[in-house]
Design a protein around this motif. Structure first.
Motif, PDB file in Angstrom:
ATOM      1  N   VAL A  54       3.783  -7.576  -8.968  1.00  0.00           N
ATOM      2  CA  VAL A  54       3.729  -7.779 -10.417  1.00  0.00           C
ATOM      3  C   VAL A  54       2.775  -6.797 -11.104  1.00  0.00           C
ATOM      4  O   VAL A  54       3.100  -6.259 -12.171  1.00  0.00           O
ATOM      5  CB  VAL A  54       3.380  -9.244 -10.763  1.00  0.00           C
ATOM      6  N   PRO A  55       1.598  -6.498 -10.547  1.00  0.00           N
ATOM      7  CA  PRO A  55       0.743  -5.493 -11.196  1.00  0.00           C
ATOM      8  C   PRO A  55       1.442  -4.146 -11.382  1.00  0.00           C
ATOM      9  O   PRO A  55       1.234  -3.459 -12.396  1.00  0.00           O
ATOM     10  CB  PRO A  55      -0.450  -5.384 -10.246  1.00  0.00           C
ATOM     11  N   LEU A  56       2.293  -3.760 -10.428  1.00  0.00           N
ATOM     12  CA  LEU A  56       3.041  -2.511 -10.558  1.00  0.00           C
ATOM     13  C   LEU A  56       4.146  -2.641 -11.607  1.00  0.00           C
ATOM     14  O   LEU A  56       4.406  -1.709 -12.370  1.00  0.00           O
ATOM     15  CB  LEU A  56       3.657  -2.114  -9.214  1.00  0.00           C
ATOM     16  N   LEU A  57       4.791  -3.796 -11.634  1.00  0.00           N
ATOM     17  CA  LEU A  57       5.859  -4.035 -12.608  1.00  0.00           C
ATOM     18  C   LEU A  57       5.316  -4.044 -14.035  1.00  0.00           C
ATOM     19  O   LEU A  57       5.999  -3.628 -14.976  1.00  0.00           O
ATOM     20  CB  LEU A  57       6.564  -5.356 -12.300  1.00  0.00           C
ATOM     21  N   ARG A  58       4.089  -4.500 -14.212  1.00  0.00           N
ATOM     22  CA  ARG A  58       3.482  -4.538 -15.548  1.00  0.00           C
ATOM     23  C   ARG A  58       3.254  -3.130 -16.093  1.00  0.00           C
ATOM     24  O   ARG A  58       3.181  -2.942 -17.315  1.00  0.00           O
ATOM     25  CB  ARG A  58       2.164  -5.313 -15.515  1.00  0.00           C
ATOM     26  N   ARG A  59       3.157  -2.140 -15.218  1.00  0.00           N
ATOM     27  CA  ARG A  59       2.945  -0.767 -15.669  1.00  0.00           C
ATOM     28  C   ARG A  59       4.252  -0.090 -16.073  1.00  0.00           C
ATOM     29  O   ARG A  59       4.238   1.030 -16.572  1.00  0.00           O
ATOM     30  CB  ARG A  59       2.252   0.040 -14.572  1.00  0.00           C
ATOM     31  N   SER A  60       5.361  -0.764 -15.829  1.00  0.00           N
ATOM     32  CA  SER A  60       6.661  -0.242 -16.235  1.00  0.00           C
ATOM     33  C   SER A  60       6.931  -0.618 -17.682  1.00  0.00           C
ATOM     34  O   SER A  60       6.398  -1.595 -18.215  1.00  0.00           O
ATOM     35  CB  SER A  60       7.759  -0.825 -15.341  1.00  0.00           C
ATOM     36  N   GLN A  61       7.785   0.144 -18.340  1.00  0.00           N
ATOM     37  CA  GLN A  61       8.181  -0.210 -19.699  1.00  0.00           C
ATOM     38  C   GLN A  61       9.094  -1.425 -19.708  1.00  0.00           C
ATOM     39  O   GLN A  61       9.212  -2.107 -20.717  1.00  0.00           O
ATOM     40  CB  GLN A  61       8.893   0.985 -20.350  1.00  0.00           C
ATOM     41  N   ASP A  82       0.827  -1.205   0.000  1.00  0.00           N
ATOM     42  CA  ASP A  82       0.000   0.000   0.000  1.00  0.00           C
ATOM     43  C   ASP A  82       0.863   1.257   0.000  1.00  0.00           C
ATOM     44  O   ASP A  82       0.571   2.237  -0.701  1.00  0.00           O
ATOM     45  CB  ASP A  82      -0.932   0.003   1.206  1.00  0.00           C
ATOM     46  N   ALA A  83       1.940   1.241   0.792  1.00  0.00           N
ATOM     47  CA  ALA A  83       2.819   2.403   0.881  1.00  0.00           C
ATOM     48  C   ALA A  83       3.542   2.661  -0.443  1.00  0.00           C
ATOM     49  O   ALA A  83       3.699   3.813  -0.867  1.00  0.00           O
ATOM     50  CB  ALA A  83       3.836   2.202   2.002  1.00  0.00           C
ATOM     51  N   ILE A  84       3.947   1.590  -1.119  1.00  0.00           N
ATOM     52  CA  ILE A  84       4.666   1.745  -2.393  1.00  0.00           C
ATOM     53  C   ILE A  84       3.720   2.237  -3.487  1.00  0.00           C
ATOM     54  O   ILE A  84       4.090   3.091  -4.308  1.00  0.00           O
ATOM     55  CB  ILE A  84       5.332   0.413  -2.812  1.00  0.00           C
ATOM     56  N   VAL A  85       2.509   1.740  -3.503  1.00  0.00           N
ATOM     57  CA  VAL A  85       1.520   2.214  -4.481  1.00  0.00           C
ATOM     58  C   VAL A  85       1.288   3.712  -4.311  1.00  0.00           C
ATOM     59  O   VAL A  85       1.255   4.483  -5.281  1.00  0.00           O
ATOM     60  CB  VAL A  85       0.195   1.439  -4.346  1.00  0.00           C
ATOM     61  N   THR A  86       1.156   4.127  -3.065  1.00  0.00           N
ATOM     62  CA  THR A  86       0.949   5.552  -2.789  1.00  0.00           C
ATOM     63  C   THR A  86       2.147   6.381  -3.238  1.00  0.00           C
ATOM     64  O   THR A  86       1.990   7.450  -3.842  1.00  0.00           O
ATOM     65  CB  THR A  86       0.708   5.767  -1.282  1.00  0.00           C
ATOM     66  N   ARG A  87       3.344   5.882  -2.974  1.00  0.00           N
ATOM     67  CA  ARG A  87       4.561   6.639  -3.304  1.00  0.00           C
ATOM     68  C   ARG A  87       4.807   6.728  -4.800  1.00  0.00           C
ATOM     69  O   ARG A  87       5.215   7.776  -5.326  1.00  0.00           O
ATOM     70  CB  ARG A  87       5.781   5.993  -2.615  1.00  0.00           C
ATOM     71  N   THR A  88       4.577   5.650  -5.529  1.00  0.00           N
ATOM     72  CA  THR A  88       4.959   5.603  -6.943  1.00  0.00           C
ATOM     73  C   THR A  88       3.807   5.843  -7.899  1.00  0.00           C
ATOM     74  O   THR A  88       4.021   5.923  -9.110  1.00  0.00           O
ATOM     75  CB  THR A  88       5.586   4.245  -7.281  1.00  0.00           C
TER      76      THR A  88
END
Length: 282
Positions: A122-129, A70-76
């Motif tokens: 992984v959901p966050l990594l998928r949003r990366s190029q 949750d904290a990383i989602v908020t930060r990035t």
């Protein structure tokens, strides 16, 4: 459109390899989200690097892992470029002497926590190029090092898990890299070797201690290890496995090209296990 500054989430940054990985990624212009059980242990990093930020994480606590997400989602804003699963724990005991409860704790940190971190991020990594998972593994995945059976097993489990998730994530453009680590100077052996007073293996305890501490003393400096690993994982094209650390390529040759019986013979002699045969014959 301006290029986005990449984010790297790195576990276990309070010392050793994790600390040097954080410094090296930061020096390459990456915003490092560094974790440790106690964030006060990260003050040295955050005070010297504007692009290193501290987050608490206790890998033995599932709720702590969820809170980190949750904290990383908020930060990035929901994006992550590198997930570096570096944190781990060590437990040096023979198969006959180990305490199963301690082995369970070991697997929670070295294996199960990594599985959960991959699921969550992984959901966050998928949003990366170019999202990448970097697993800091060990040559002990292939080498049956005496007096650390549970640790060896945890690294073998991590390796097979890594090979599988690498295939499963290929359709989603998330790369998975395993760093097969040889000897690196660290404090991972600070707990020493466990053995009860009636252990059958006491005659070789001093031999095993000498091997382990000599290997640690002569290991690759953590800063050199980190520099090489980060340079490789940040390349546009990266190998699925990176063998790094003292003796890693020597070990790669042995486990790849020599028969298993020869590896076992070498380890039997090196560990002085024949002394146990002699003690039983008396």
């Amino acid at each position: 459109m301006a290029k986005q500054i990449p984010f790297a989430l790195i576990t276990g940054c309070s010392s050793g390899i994790g600390k040097q990985l954080a410094i090296t990624f930061a020096d390459r212009g990456v915003t490092v989200l560094a974790t440790a059980r106690h964030v006060k242990h990260l003050e040295d990093l955050t005070s010297q690097h504007d692009n290193i930020e501290a987050f608490p994480l206790d890998l033995s606590s599932p709720s702590s892992i969820e809170t980190l997400k949750d904290a990383i989602v908020t930060r990035t804003g929901g994006r992550l470029d590198f997930l570096v699963n570096n944190a781990g724990t060590h437990y040096a005991a023979t198969a006959l002497d180990l305490e199963v409860e301690e082995a369970v704790k070991l697997f929670q940190v070295n294996v199960f926590a990594v599985m959960r971190l991959c699921q969550l991020f992984v959901p966050l990594l998928r949003r990366s190029q170019c999202g990448r998972i970097v697993q800091i593994g060990s040559v002990t995945r292939d080498v049956p090092v005496v007096w650390q059976s549970a640790y060896n097993a945890s690294k073998a489990a991590l390796s097979q898990y890594t090979k599988t998730i690498r295939l499963e994530l290929k359709p989603f453009n998330v790369e998975v890299i395993e760093v097969v680590t040889g000897f690196v100077r660290s404090n991972i052996l600070h707990h020493g070797l466990f053995a009860p007073d009636d252990s059958l293996y006491l005659p070789i305890k001093s031999t095993i201690e000498a091997i382990k501490y000599e290997g640690n003393k002569n290991g690759m400096p953590a800063e050199n290890y980190a520099a090489s690993v980060v340079d490789k994982v940040m390349r546009q094209r990266v190998d699925s496995e990176i063998w790094q650390g003292s003796l890693s390529w020597y070990i790669y040759f042995i486990v790849t090209f020599l028969p298993l019986y020869l590896l076992n013979w070498l380890l039997f002699r090196k560990s002085n296990l024949r002394l146990l045969n002699e003690s039983l014959a008396r």
